[in-house]
Design an enzyme around this catalytic site. Structure first.
Site, PDB file in Angstrom:
ATOM      1  N   GLU A 154     -48.929  40.048 -93.375  1.00 52.86           N
ATOM      2  CA  GLU A 154     -48.018  41.204 -93.494  1.00 52.86           C
ATOM      3  C   GLU A 154     -48.698  42.387 -94.165  1.00 52.86           C
ATOM      4  O   GLU A 154     -48.528  43.530 -93.733  1.00 52.86           O
ATOM      5  CB  GLU A 154     -46.753  40.820 -94.269  1.00 52.86           C
ATOM      6  CG  GLU A 154     -45.924  39.691 -93.681  1.00 52.86           C
ATOM      7  CD  GLU A 154     -45.699  39.771 -92.189  1.00 52.86           C
ATOM      8  OE1 GLU A 154     -45.628  40.888 -91.657  1.00 52.86           O
ATOM      9  OE2 GLU A 154     -45.615  38.702 -91.548  1.00 52.86           O
ATOM     10  N   HIS A 157     -50.645  44.356 -91.819  1.00 52.94           N
ATOM     11  CA  HIS A 157     -49.864  45.277 -90.983  1.00 52.94           C
ATOM     12  C   HIS A 157     -49.717  46.637 -91.669  1.00 52.94           C
ATOM     13  O   HIS A 157     -49.720  47.674 -91.002  1.00 52.94           O
ATOM     14  CB  HIS A 157     -48.467  44.721 -90.693  1.00 52.94           C
ATOM     15  CG  HIS A 157     -48.422  43.766 -89.527  1.00 52.94           C
ATOM     16  ND1 HIS A 157     -48.916  44.088 -88.290  1.00 52.94           N
ATOM     17  CD2 HIS A 157     -47.920  42.505 -89.421  1.00 52.94           C
ATOM     18  CE1 HIS A 157     -48.717  43.059 -87.456  1.00 52.94           C
ATOM     19  NE2 HIS A 157     -48.127  42.086 -88.117  1.00 52.94           N
TER      20      HIS A 157
HETATM   21  C1  SB7 Z   1     -48.692  33.198 -88.430  1.00 51.73           C
HETATM   22  C2  SB7 Z   1     -47.614  34.028 -88.222  1.00 51.73           C
HETATM   23  C3  SB7 Z   1     -47.230  34.941 -89.187  1.00 51.73           C
HETATM   24  C4  SB7 Z   1     -47.948  35.002 -90.351  1.00 51.73           C
HETATM   25  C5  SB7 Z   1     -49.006  34.168 -90.569  1.00 51.73           C
HETATM   26  C6  SB7 Z   1     -49.379  33.262 -89.597  1.00 51.73           C
HETATM   27  C7  SB7 Z   1     -46.060  35.872 -88.997  1.00 51.73           C
HETATM   28  C8  SB7 Z   1     -45.746  36.229 -87.595  1.00 51.73           C
HETATM   29  C9  SB7 Z   1     -44.705  37.277 -87.473  1.00 51.73           C
HETATM   30  N1  SB7 Z   1     -45.244  38.565 -87.622  1.00 51.73           N
HETATM   31  O1  SB7 Z   1     -45.721  39.204 -86.604  1.00 51.73           O
HETATM   32  C10 SB7 Z   1     -45.168  39.211 -88.826  1.00 51.73           C
HETATM   33  O2  SB7 Z   1     -45.979  40.311 -88.942  1.00 51.73           O
HETATM   34 NI    NI Z   2     -47.496  40.200 -87.351  1.00 47.22          NI
END
Ligand code: SB7
Ligand code: NI
Length: 188
Positions: A154, A157
């Protein structure tokens, strides 16, 4: 309520921008943003809600993914992941991290990426993080395992970084030095 149509996908320029710091006290709008993000991750992990509203499950979501370039994200883990952690993080940062790395053996996915991209995504195994809550209070915590990995996904991002940027393009499954494999499928 955030729906899949609100989530921007790969190729959208906002996903490659550095998001802006949030000012305190939070505006009503920013507070709502934080609450909406957390609501999405909670609903998306609730089978009934996810089906009803056609939500792709995710343990986290960051504001830029709904085209709001602000430094806010939400994470939610329930018992099904063996964790119990829920947070809205405003202006989050990593204050220290382990030398040791970790990666999910099943790789990572992203709500903003509509294809599966195989490969190990090296992350710090443990991070000490700081962030502010919606009340503007700073909190500090130590994370390991899935929450540590998700926090880094996150935070990336907010800095315009996608998980696949970290995958070894020559050999996506090349051994990662000094790393613990984590055998858990986040389904994303
Ligand atoms: C796998 C998936 C996530 C984090 C770490 C490992 C989240 C996936 C959802 N997202 O796209 C959030 O940014
Ligand atoms: Ni993501």
């Amino acid at each position: 309520m955030i729906r899949m149509k609100d989530i921007i996908r790969e190729g959208h320029p906002t996903l490659r921008k550095r998001s802006e710091e949030v000012q305190f006290p939070l505006s009503q709008e920013d507070r709502k943003l934080g609450e909406d993000l957390l609501e999405y991750v909670i609903n998306s992990q609730d089978e009934e809600m996810a089906q009803k509203y056609d939500l792709r499950p995710g343990v986290g979501i960051a504001a830029p993914q709904i085209n709001v370039p602000k430094r806010i994200f939400a994470l939610h883990f329930d018992e099904s992941t063996g964790e119990n952690l829920s947070m809205i993080a405003v202006n989050p940062k990593i204050v220290s991290h382990s030398v040791e790395k970790a990666y999910l053996t099943s790789g990572e996915g992203c709500l903003s990426v509509d294809r599966s991209i195989p490969g190990y995504v090296p992350r710090y195994a443990r991070v000490t993080v700081k962030a502010f809550n919606l009340e503007g209070e700073e909190f500090k915590m130590r994370l390991k395992g899935l929450p540590a990995i998700a926090f880094q996904h996150e935070l990336d991002h907010l800095n315009g970084i996608m998980f696949f940027d970290h995958i070894n393009s020559q050999n996506p499954f090349a051994e990662i030095e000094n790393a613990t494999p984590i055998k858990q499928d986040l389904g994303e």
